[in-house]
Motif scaffolding. Structure first.
Motif, PDB file in Angstrom:
ATOM      1  N   LYS A 117      38.490  37.422  32.310  1.00 23.74           N
ATOM      2  CA  LYS A 117      36.924  37.896  32.061  1.00 23.74           C
ATOM      3  C   LYS A 117      36.032  36.621  31.298  1.00 23.74           C
ATOM      4  O   LYS A 117      36.843  35.391  31.340  1.00 23.74           O
ATOM      5  CB  LYS A 117      37.591  39.188  30.416  1.00 23.74           C
ATOM      6  CG  LYS A 117      38.067  40.087  31.101  1.00 23.74           C
ATOM      7  CD  LYS A 117      37.606  41.102  29.286  1.00 23.74           C
ATOM      8  CE  LYS A 117      38.361  42.422  30.223  1.00 23.74           C
ATOM      9  NZ  LYS A 117      38.595  43.021  28.949  1.00 23.74           N
ATOM     10  N   THR A 118      35.279  36.858  32.079  1.00 25.13           N
ATOM     11  CA  THR A 118      34.357  35.977  30.940  1.00 25.13           C
ATOM     12  C   THR A 118      34.879  34.361  31.758  1.00 25.13           C
ATOM     13  O   THR A 118      35.018  33.451  31.294  1.00 25.13           O
ATOM     14  CB  THR A 118      34.329  35.303  29.848  1.00 25.13           C
ATOM     15  OG1 THR A 118      33.460  36.961  29.261  1.00 25.13           O
ATOM     16  CG2 THR A 118      32.998  35.358  29.643  1.00 25.13           C
ATOM     17  N   GLN A 119      35.251  34.743  33.140  1.00 26.04           N
ATOM     18  CA  GLN A 119      35.543  33.178  34.446  1.00 26.04           C
ATOM     19  C   GLN A 119      34.739  32.525  35.621  1.00 26.04           C
ATOM     20  O   GLN A 119      35.441  31.625  36.104  1.00 26.04           O
ATOM     21  CB  GLN A 119      37.016  33.167  34.088  1.00 26.04           C
ATOM     22  CG  GLN A 119      37.978  31.733  34.916  1.00 26.04           C
ATOM     23  CD  GLN A 119      39.090  31.888  34.398  1.00 26.04           C
ATOM     24  OE1 GLN A 119      39.666  33.096  35.096  1.00 26.04           O
ATOM     25  NE2 GLN A 119      40.331  31.152  34.104  1.00 26.04           N
ATOM     26  N   GLY A 136      32.920  36.112  25.152  1.00 24.75           N
ATOM     27  CA  GLY A 136      32.549  36.850  26.075  1.00 24.75           C
ATOM     28  C   GLY A 136      32.792  38.541  25.247  1.00 24.75           C
ATOM     29  O   GLY A 136      33.368  38.420  24.626  1.00 24.75           O
ATOM     30  N   ASN A 149      35.306  32.023  28.110  1.00 25.31           N
ATOM     31  CA  ASN A 149      36.266  32.629  27.863  1.00 25.31           C
ATOM     32  C   ASN A 149      36.423  31.767  26.234  1.00 25.31           C
ATOM     33  O   ASN A 149      37.342  32.254  25.519  1.00 25.31           O
ATOM     34  CB  ASN A 149      36.680  33.393  28.470  1.00 25.31           C
ATOM     35  CG  ASN A 149      37.959  33.025  29.005  1.00 25.31           C
ATOM     36  OD1 ASN A 149      38.742  31.463  29.329  1.00 25.31           O
ATOM     37  ND2 ASN A 149      38.254  32.806  30.610  1.00 25.31           N
ATOM     38  N   SER A 179      31.209  30.468  33.910  1.00 23.75           N
ATOM     39  CA  SER A 179      31.393  31.337  32.353  1.00 23.75           C
ATOM     40  C   SER A 179      32.487  30.568  31.628  1.00 23.75           C
ATOM     41  O   SER A 179      33.245  29.821  31.657  1.00 23.75           O
ATOM     42  CB  SER A 179      31.809  32.394  32.961  1.00 23.75           C
ATOM     43  OG  SER A 179      30.383  33.073  33.155  1.00 23.75           O
ATOM     44  N   THR A 221      39.510  37.853  25.384  1.00 25.67           N
ATOM     45  CA  THR A 221      39.507  36.494  26.257  1.00 25.67           C
ATOM     46  C   THR A 221      38.568  35.784  24.591  1.00 25.67           C
ATOM     47  O   THR A 221      38.312  37.243  23.597  1.00 25.67           O
ATOM     48  CB  THR A 221      38.549  35.612  26.882  1.00 25.67           C
ATOM     49  OG1 THR A 221      37.173  36.394  27.251  1.00 25.67           O
ATOM     50  CG2 THR A 221      39.823  35.262  27.899  1.00 25.67           C
TER      51      THR A 221
END
Length: 677
Positions: free
Chosen positions: A189-191, A252, A227, A225, A249
């Motif tokens: 996530k958030t990557q 985020g 994380n 982004s 993560t």
């Protein structure tokens, strides 16, 4: 949208271009094979004379292309590389770099690679490897328009699009255009990460060869982004769907992120932009001459004195953004206290730099334009804007000097250059570089030795200034000094290259936490030995090995693997006339070491002493091929993540650092296709 655009471009190209029917002949400085045209040591065309009448006999290469290029600020002609055995030649990320888990995120070299440029430096370099630069800019010379299209599709909708085109409108005017786009939704996530790179060049020389200019325009945008890593690494062993995207993560919004291959926006992360406009022109004084062949007269001009001016205008911005910061996670994982949750964090520094450089060049030997002496003076004006409110202005005055001599008999290649900052914000900075390359003959190859010394001011990020990026201990740091001694032996006939580098570093600047900068005043040394060799196992089997050994003295704040090696065992050959094939296994391994951690807020890998990573051997399978002007690359990467304890899952992940896992099984399919008008 990107796929549709690529399909349209390919369809249009297939109608208007004839790549399959036109032989591509690429000539360098050393001759032209069977052609009746060769080039002197300055790249000027000279027609061979063997008693034949060119008016009565058609040139059998009349429909082919002659193309070569030079890098900016170089006099050496080079040819386009059409090899297929090494994927990283065309992929922007070298094998000795690692990222935070997927392409496009912050990258770091596993080989010792200190920043060795004097003068002003903002301090942000985690995306440098993805960017177009002035130093890697090519200026082409081509007899026909040349275009290359590339498209790569990877797992999780990873995409890389590359377009390049060059042509000569006239024999004395060439322009080129390059565009590269990449988009990676990410494994965690958030990557997600996205990069946009544009470059335009133009080169013009008057007919009398007295005036010449070079123009470079570059635009780079990196949006990645952040994380902060996984909250609980142990949960990787109990994934329900074997998808790390399930895990939360540190940065985020928990549970709110979705993987979207068409989304390039950043909610929490870094957005860096830079634009460069460089214009170099010169006027020469010298001697006219001409070369008369059986049918053509070539006008020649030998400069003896050159007056040169270079204008370099650069704008850059560095921004960290978190549109919904959570005070609990910031305090727990990063020891940062926020007034409340849900606040918007937007930290931004912007810079404008204008450099005017005036130089004089002298050419002692009119028949060797690769030998010259250069002296110049430059004025740099800097303007920084912080958080869009506060502004500061600075300046630098520096002197430059350079001597180059690639001898006419191609035996010696000598380069020496230096910079000294006389006054201004970075007064006292300097750089010196000397390299001597000697040809030992066709059987023995080349030997190169050199020396480099850089004395540089601390990056602006850690100085006692008004930058809005969070650094806990800004203050006065001493100038960093790095001495580098290097030697290299290369034997193309034996496909062997040996290298050695020795670094001596004082006042080394580094980070050792998310916000804390440090300086190591004591001298420490780093030794780097390297070997590259192709070993022919049989007619069609080759073994390519690359080995790096690094050793530090004392206890410096530097994390390096003792050994880094890459080995490729490939079945290769030319089959069915037009099919060139290279297929096999690629293995990469580094010894266990305490890998650096990463601070997403200031974009810096930082030194840590507690956690050591010990990874499996990276195993990639590849199938690379070339059919005329079409190149195809099919790869299965990270086969080493196979976990037989869980059936046929690829879940035994290697780690970049303690909280950043690498990817599992990863597929990549790419095409590179060149066209000749």
């Amino acid at each position: 949208m990107v796929q549709r655009l690529l399909i349209i471009i390919l369809l249009l190209g297939s109608v208007s271009l004839r790549a399959q029917q036109i032989p591509l002949r690429q000539y360098g400085q050393q001759g032209t094979g069977g052609s009746n045209v060769t080039y002197d040591n300055q790249g000027r065309p000279i027609r061979k004379s063997k008693g034949s009448d060119s008016l009565q006999h058609r040139d059998r290469y009349a429909d082919s292309i002659t193309i070569y290029y030079r890098y900016y600020d170089s006099t050496r002609n080079r040819i386009i590389d059409s090899s297929i055995n090494d994927f990283t030649i065309r992929f922007p990320l070298p094998y000795y770099y690692h990222t935070l888990g997927n392409y496009g995120t912050a990258a770091q070299s596993m080989l010792f690679n200190p920043y060795m440029k004097p003068g002003f430096d903002a301090g942000f370099h985690q995306y440098d490897i993805y960017a177009y630069t002035v130093e890697n800019t090519r200026f082409y010379q081509t007899t026909r328009p040349y275009t290359e299209l590339a498209y790569l599709l990877g797992s999780k909708a990873e995409q890389l699009v590359n377009l390049s085109h060059t042509q000569n409108r006239k024999s004395n005017f060439n322009f080129s255009f390059e565009y590269r786009f990449s988009n990676e939704p990410g494994v965690l996530k958030t990557q997600n990460a996205s990069h946009n790179n544009i470059r335009f060049t133009a080169h013009y020389q008057t007919r009398n060869k007295k005036y010449e200019y070079f123009l470079i325009y570059i635009s780079n945008k990196a949006a990645s982004s952040e994380n902060g890593g996984l909250r609980d690494v142990k949960k990787l062993d109990s994934l329900a769907l074997n998808d790390p995207y399930e895990l939360e993560t540190r940065l985020g919004i928990a549970g709110a992120a979705t993987r979207n291959p068409f989304n390039t926006s950043v909610v929490t992360g870094n957005i860096y932009k830079n634009t460069t406009l460089l214009f170099r022109h010169h006027f020469d004084l010298g001697k006219k001459d001409s070369l008369v062949t059986d049918s053509v007269t070539y006008k020649l001009f030998y400069p003896r004195l050159r007056v040169e001016h270079t204008l370099n205008y650069t704008t850059s911005s560095y921004e960290f953004l978190d549109q919904n910061a959570d005070s609990t996670t910031y305090r727990k994982y990063f020891n940062i206290r926020l007034p409340k949750s849900g606040v918007v964090i937007d930290i931004k520094d912007q810079w404008k730099s204008l450099i005017n450089e005036f130089s004089l060049l002298s050419f002692p030997d009119k028949n060797n334009q690769s030998q010259y002496l250069k002296a110049g003076i430059a004025l740099q004006n800097l303007r920084g804007t912080f958080d869009t409110i506060t502004t500061r202005s600075y300046y630098n005055v520096y002197a430059t000097g350079e001597y180059r001599n690639r001898t006419r008999n191609q035996v010696w290649d000598i380069e020496a250059n230096g910079q000294l900052y006389l006054n201004g914000f970075n007064a006292g900075d300097y750089a010196a570089f000397v390299s001597m390359k000697r040809s030992l003959g066709k059987k023995l190859g080349y030997f190169n030795i050199g020396f480099q010394n850089v004395n540089r001011s601390p990056s602006f990020l850690v100085t006692d200034t008004v930058s809005h990026f969070w650094v806990a201990n800004r203050g006065h740091f001493n100038k960093e000094n790095v001495i580098r001694l290097f030697a290299q032996y290369e034997n193309p006939r034996s496909a062997l290259r040996l290298g050695a580098e020795y670094f001596a570093v004082t006042n080394y600047l580094y980070f050792d936490s998310f916000m804390l900068a440090r300086q190591e005043p004591a001298l420490f040394n780093v030794l780097h030995l390297s070997l590259e060799k192709r070993i022919r196992l049989s007619r069609h089997w080759n073994w390519y090995t690359e080995v790096h050994l690094q050793q530090t003295t004392g206890q410096p704040p530097v994390n390096l693997p003792l050994i880094l090696t890459r080995n490729r065992i490939a079945f290769e050959g030319n089959f069915y006339t037009n099919l060139f094939l290279s297929t096999g296994l690629e293995l990469r391994y580094n010894t266990p070491y305490k890998a650096d951690n990463y601070s997403p807020f200031i974009g810096q890998y930082f030194y840590q002493r507690t956690e050591s990573i010990s990874n499996r051997l990276d195993i990639n399978a590849f199938l690379h091929f070339r059919i005329k002007s079409f190149k195809g690359f099919v790869r299965l990467e990270n086969l080493n993540t196979l976990n037989l304890e869980k059936g046929f899952q690829f879940s035994k992940l290697n780690f970049v650092s303690g909280v950043y896992p690498n990817t599992g099984l990863w597929t990549r399919v790419g095409i590179w296709w060149n066209f000749v008008n």
